[in-house]
Scaffold this motif. Structure first.
Motif, PDB file in Angstrom:
ATOM      1  N   GLY A  11      83.897   1.427  25.514  1.00 36.60           N
ATOM      2  CA  GLY A  11      84.117   0.335  26.452  1.00 36.60           C
ATOM      3  C   GLY A  11      85.127  -0.635  25.874  1.00 36.60           C
ATOM      4  O   GLY A  11      85.641  -0.435  24.773  1.00 36.60           O
ATOM      5  N   GLY A  12      85.386  -1.692  26.625  1.00 37.20           N
ATOM      6  CA  GLY A  12      86.329  -2.683  26.149  1.00 37.20           C
ATOM      7  C   GLY A  12      86.580  -3.754  27.182  1.00 37.20           C
ATOM      8  O   GLY A  12      85.993  -3.733  28.276  1.00 37.20           O
ATOM      9  N   PRO A  13      87.453  -4.679  26.881  1.00 35.87           N
ATOM     10  CA  PRO A  13      87.719  -5.796  27.801  1.00 35.87           C
ATOM     11  C   PRO A  13      88.252  -5.313  29.143  1.00 35.87           C
ATOM     12  O   PRO A  13      89.016  -4.340  29.198  1.00 35.87           O
ATOM     13  CB  PRO A  13      88.785  -6.620  27.054  1.00 35.87           C
ATOM     14  N   PRO A  14      87.883  -5.966  30.238  1.00 33.59           N
ATOM     15  CA  PRO A  14      88.418  -5.602  31.558  1.00 33.59           C
ATOM     16  C   PRO A  14      89.941  -5.682  31.573  1.00 33.59           C
ATOM     17  O   PRO A  14      90.539  -6.520  30.893  1.00 33.59           O
ATOM     18  CB  PRO A  14      87.804  -6.652  32.497  1.00 33.59           C
ATOM     19  N   GLY A  15      90.559  -4.803  32.346  1.00 39.00           N
ATOM     20  CA  GLY A  15      92.002  -4.812  32.464  1.00 39.00           C
ATOM     21  C   GLY A  15      92.737  -4.051  31.383  1.00 39.00           C
ATOM     22  O   GLY A  15      93.967  -3.960  31.405  1.00 39.00           O
ATOM     23  N   ARG A  16      91.995  -3.493  30.435  1.00 43.40           N
ATOM     24  CA  ARG A  16      92.626  -2.749  29.340  1.00 43.40           C
ATOM     25  C   ARG A  16      92.502  -1.241  29.538  1.00 43.40           C
ATOM     26  O   ARG A  16      92.884  -0.464  28.663  1.00 43.40           O
ATOM     27  CB  ARG A  16      91.987  -3.152  28.007  1.00 43.40           C
ATOM     28  N   GLY A  17      91.955  -0.825  30.673  1.00 39.18           N
ATOM     29  CA  GLY A  17      91.883   0.590  30.994  1.00 39.18           C
ATOM     30  C   GLY A  17      90.616   1.304  30.574  1.00 39.18           C
ATOM     31  O   GLY A  17      90.463   2.499  30.826  1.00 39.18           O
ATOM     32  N   TYR A  18      89.691   0.596  29.927  1.00 33.03           N
ATOM     33  CA  TYR A  18      88.462   1.256  29.498  1.00 33.03           C
ATOM     34  C   TYR A  18      87.598   1.596  30.715  1.00 33.03           C
ATOM     35  O   TYR A  18      87.416   0.783  31.615  1.00 33.03           O
ATOM     36  CB  TYR A  18      87.688   0.367  28.532  1.00 33.03           C
ATOM     37  N   ALA A  19      87.059   2.805  30.723  1.00 35.78           N
ATOM     38  CA  ALA A  19      86.263   3.267  31.860  1.00 35.78           C
ATOM     39  C   ALA A  19      84.783   2.925  31.712  1.00 35.78           C
ATOM     40  O   ALA A  19      84.112   2.583  32.680  1.00 35.78           O
ATOM     41  CB  ALA A  19      86.432   4.771  32.050  1.00 35.78           C
ATOM     42  N   GLY A  20      84.253   3.061  30.483  1.00 35.30           N
ATOM     43  CA  GLY A  20      82.828   2.771  30.282  1.00 35.30           C
ATOM     44  C   GLY A  20      81.940   3.732  31.047  1.00 35.30           C
ATOM     45  O   GLY A  20      82.013   4.937  30.897  1.00 35.30           O
ATOM     46  N   ILE A  21      81.056   3.168  31.859  1.00 38.79           N
ATOM     47  CA  ILE A  21      80.032   3.858  32.668  1.00 38.79           C
ATOM     48  C   ILE A  21      79.242   4.898  31.862  1.00 38.79           C
ATOM     49  O   ILE A  21      78.948   5.990  32.334  1.00 38.79           O
ATOM     50  CB  ILE A  21      80.589   4.449  33.977  1.00 38.79           C
ATOM     51  N   SER A  22      78.885   4.555  30.646  1.00 40.53           N
ATOM     52  CA  SER A  22      78.006   5.425  29.858  1.00 40.53           C
ATOM     53  C   SER A  22      76.704   5.625  30.614  1.00 40.53           C
ATOM     54  O   SER A  22      76.213   4.706  31.284  1.00 40.53           O
ATOM     55  CB  SER A  22      77.739   4.795  28.493  1.00 40.53           C
ATOM     56  N   GLN A  23      76.121   6.812  30.480  1.00 40.16           N
ATOM     57  CA  GLN A  23      74.944   7.106  31.298  1.00 40.16           C
ATOM     58  C   GLN A  23      74.126   8.257  30.736  1.00 40.16           C
ATOM     59  O   GLN A  23      74.603   9.041  29.912  1.00 40.16           O
ATOM     60  CB  GLN A  23      75.362   7.424  32.733  1.00 40.16           C
ATOM     61  N   ILE A  24      72.904   8.328  31.229  1.00 39.62           N
ATOM     62  CA  ILE A  24      72.012   9.450  30.963  1.00 39.62           C
ATOM     63  C   ILE A  24      71.714  10.086  32.310  1.00 39.62           C
ATOM     64  O   ILE A  24      71.277   9.403  33.247  1.00 39.62           O
ATOM     65  CB  ILE A  24      70.721   8.973  30.275  1.00 39.62           C
ATOM     66  N   CYS A  25      71.979  11.390  32.427  1.00 41.56           N
ATOM     67  CA  CYS A  25      71.911  12.077  33.717  1.00 41.56           C
ATOM     68  C   CYS A  25      70.870  13.181  33.710  1.00 41.56           C
ATOM     69  O   CYS A  25      70.640  13.825  32.681  1.00 41.56           O
ATOM     70  CB  CYS A  25      73.267  12.687  34.064  1.00 41.56           C
ATOM     71  N   MET A  26      70.305  13.400  34.904  1.00 47.25           N
ATOM     72  CA  MET A  26      69.295  14.440  35.095  1.00 47.25           C
ATOM     73  C   MET A  26      69.526  15.151  36.422  1.00 47.25           C
ATOM     74  O   MET A  26      70.108  14.581  37.346  1.00 47.25           O
ATOM     75  CB  MET A  26      67.900  13.799  35.119  1.00 47.25           C
ATOM     76  N   PRO A  27      69.047  16.395  36.535  1.00 47.46           N
ATOM     77  CA  PRO A  27      69.038  17.020  37.862  1.00 47.46           C
ATOM     78  C   PRO A  27      68.197  16.195  38.829  1.00 47.46           C
ATOM     79  O   PRO A  27      67.284  15.476  38.410  1.00 47.46           O
ATOM     80  CB  PRO A  27      68.379  18.388  37.602  1.00 47.46           C
ATOM     81  N   TYR A  28      68.495  16.291  40.095  1.00 49.65           N
ATOM     82  CA  TYR A  28      67.822  15.589  41.190  1.00 49.65           C
ATOM     83  C   TYR A  28      68.218  14.109  41.264  1.00 49.65           C
ATOM     84  O   TYR A  28      68.541  13.600  42.323  1.00 49.65           O
ATOM     85  CB  TYR A  28      66.291  15.682  41.096  1.00 49.65           C
ATOM     86  N   SER A  29      68.180  13.392  40.119  1.00 51.44           N
ATOM     87  CA  SER A  29      68.396  11.942  40.132  1.00 51.44           C
ATOM     88  C   SER A  29      69.837  11.539  39.896  1.00 51.44           C
ATOM     89  O   SER A  29      70.248  10.448  40.275  1.00 51.44           O
ATOM     90  CB  SER A  29      67.529  11.265  39.049  1.00 51.44           C
ATOM     91  N   GLY A  30      70.604  12.384  39.207  1.00 54.86           N
ATOM     92  CA  GLY A  30      71.893  11.912  38.721  1.00 54.86           C
ATOM     93  C   GLY A  30      71.659  10.985  37.542  1.00 54.86           C
ATOM     94  O   GLY A  30      70.865  11.284  36.656  1.00 54.86           O
ATOM     95  N   ALA A  31      72.324   9.845  37.532  1.00 57.46           N
ATOM     96  CA  ALA A  31      72.182   8.905  36.424  1.00 57.46           C
ATOM     97  C   ALA A  31      70.837   8.186  36.504  1.00 57.46           C
ATOM     98  O   ALA A  31      70.561   7.475  37.472  1.00 57.46           O
ATOM     99  CB  ALA A  31      73.311   7.887  36.442  1.00 57.46           C
ATOM    100  N   VAL A  32      69.994   8.375  35.488  1.00 61.31           N
ATOM    101  CA  VAL A  32      68.716   7.656  35.422  1.00 61.31           C
ATOM    102  C   VAL A  32      68.881   6.343  34.664  1.00 61.31           C
ATOM    103  O   VAL A  32      68.004   5.476  34.712  1.00 61.31           O
ATOM    104  CB  VAL A  32      67.612   8.528  34.779  1.00 61.31           C
ATOM    105  N   ALA A  33      69.993   6.207  33.947  1.00 64.43           N
ATOM    106  CA  ALA A  33      70.380   4.941  33.320  1.00 64.43           C
ATOM    107  C   ALA A  33      71.896   4.952  33.231  1.00 64.43           C
ATOM    108  O   ALA A  33      72.486   5.961  32.841  1.00 64.43           O
ATOM    109  CB  ALA A  33      69.753   4.773  31.944  1.00 64.43           C
ATOM    110  N   ARG A  34      72.536   3.841  33.596  1.00 67.58           N
ATOM    111  CA  ARG A  34      73.997   3.815  33.649  1.00 67.58           C
ATOM    112  C   ARG A  34      74.488   2.399  33.426  1.00 67.58           C
ATOM    113  O   ARG A  34      73.991   1.454  34.048  1.00 67.58           O
ATOM    114  CB  ARG A  34      74.475   4.330  35.002  1.00 67.58           C
ATOM    115  N   LEU A  35      75.471   2.249  32.538  1.00 67.19           N
ATOM    116  CA  LEU A  35      76.126   0.966  32.356  1.00 67.19           C
ATOM    117  C   LEU A  35      77.210   0.837  33.419  1.00 67.19           C
ATOM    118  O   LEU A  35      78.114   1.677  33.506  1.00 67.19           O
ATOM    119  CB  LEU A  35      76.716   0.859  30.949  1.00 67.19           C
ATOM    120  N   GLY A  36      77.120  -0.193  34.218  1.00 68.23           N
ATOM    121  CA  GLY A  36      77.918  -0.282  35.436  1.00 68.23           C
ATOM    122  C   GLY A  36      79.382  -0.569  35.250  1.00 68.23           C
ATOM    123  O   GLY A  36      80.177  -0.378  36.171  1.00 68.23           O
TER     124      GLY A  36
END
Length: 305
Positions: free
Chosen positions: A224-249
């Motif tokens: 991750g990183g400061p906004p406007g610097r191109g960092y995408a972030g959105i780290s997450q933990i994913c599962m079948p059926y649910s998709g992301a069960v925890a996600r940094l927005g």
């Protein structure tokens, strides 16, 4: 009764070549994850150095890899937690060629500080990485027995290749851990003109798809990183059926923690029968390559496909 494992993914802003500072911040998150009873914590790719291979001091920083690997082993033992310390770029001297070789390596360290798995990034991102890193090339992907069951390690651009997942799933992997340094600027100018957050869409879509099509869980930790610097972030933990069960927005620093219920993986497999099909003796996909080692084209006549 299928086990439930608590996993944390950490989203850090790697300050270029500020190795000790980056390590200390990572250690804070690891200790926080341990207090929340997480069994595994995952850091991003290049979290110690950032990816600045042309910057003065980068090679020297990569030469310290053993020091920091040992620090993470000690930290895992201290906190009684498993750690995938993102990736650590290792500098190896090839005396016969009188040159340095750089490897981008992910490790699985258990809660006793023991290294249970090591993986060298295979699919390198264009010349940005290929001009500096050595790929694991045709070495097979491996699955490791860990306190969280059978785990496979992939790194960043590897997730674009379903073959990597299939190789791990065929060996029984339940959890795929993926440290990443993926930015919004990895998109082309045309793509950015169509959708400035196209890479975030890529990540969200492909991670969910990989969980469904492989009946596995994914722990994805991006830089991750400061906004406007191109960092995408959105780290997450994913599962079948649910998709992301925890996600940094967003792209900011932080940590996401979630429980991963392996019963869900078992149910998804019973429903979709992916692993069962892969194990069949008459399974029709052999993952043929277009060329053999001698360079001769051995593919089927494409006009018949």
């Amino acid at each position: 009764m299928a086990p439930i494992h608590k996993i944390a993914v950490v989203q850090l802003h790697p300050k270029p070549l500020q190795i000790e500072q980056n390590f200390n911040k990572a250690a804070e998150y690891i200790r926080s994850a341990a207090t929340q009873k997480a069994e595994l914590v995952v850091l991003p790719e290049y979290h110690l150095t950032n990816w600045v291979p042309k910057k003065e001091g980068f090679l020297e920083a990569c030469g310290e890899w053993e020091t920091y690997l040992k620090k993470y082993q000690d930290l895992a033992k201290e906190c009684n937690i498993c750690i995938v310390p993102g990736t650590i770029v290792e500098r190896h001297r090839e005396a016969e060629k009188d040159e340095d070789k750089l490897l981008n390596v992910a490790y699985f360290i258990d809660s006793h500080g023991q290294i249970l798995g090591r993986y060298v990034k295979k699919n390198l991102w264009g010349n940005i990485e290929r001009d500096h890193l050595t790929s694991s090339s045709r070495d097979p992907h491996e699955v490791f027995d860990t306190p969280l069951g059978k785990v496979g390690l992939l790194v960043c651009w590897d997730i674009a290749f379903p073959e990597a997942f299939r190789e791990l799933i065929a060996q029984g992997a339940q959890l795929i851990v993926c440290p990443t340094f993926w930015t919004l600027n990895d998109c082309s100018k045309l793509g950015l003109g169509i959708n400035p957050t196209a890479e975030a869409l890529f990540l969200d879509s492909i991670l969910t798809a990989r969980c469904f099509e492989n009946t596995c869980a994914i722990a994805f930790a991006n830089a991750g990183g400061p906004p406007g610097r191109g960092y995408a972030g959105i780290s997450q933990i994913c599962m079948p059926y649910s998709g992301a069960v925890a996600r940094l927005g967003g792209c900011g620093e932080g940590m996401a923690v979630a429980e991963v219920d392996y019963h869900v993986l078992e149910d998804a497999e019973q429903n979709y029968q992916v692993r069962a099909d892969l194990a069949r003796a008459d399974w029709h996909y052999d993952y043929r390559h277009n060329k053999d080692d001698g360079g001769e084209d051995t593919s089927q006549d494409k006009s018949k496909l």
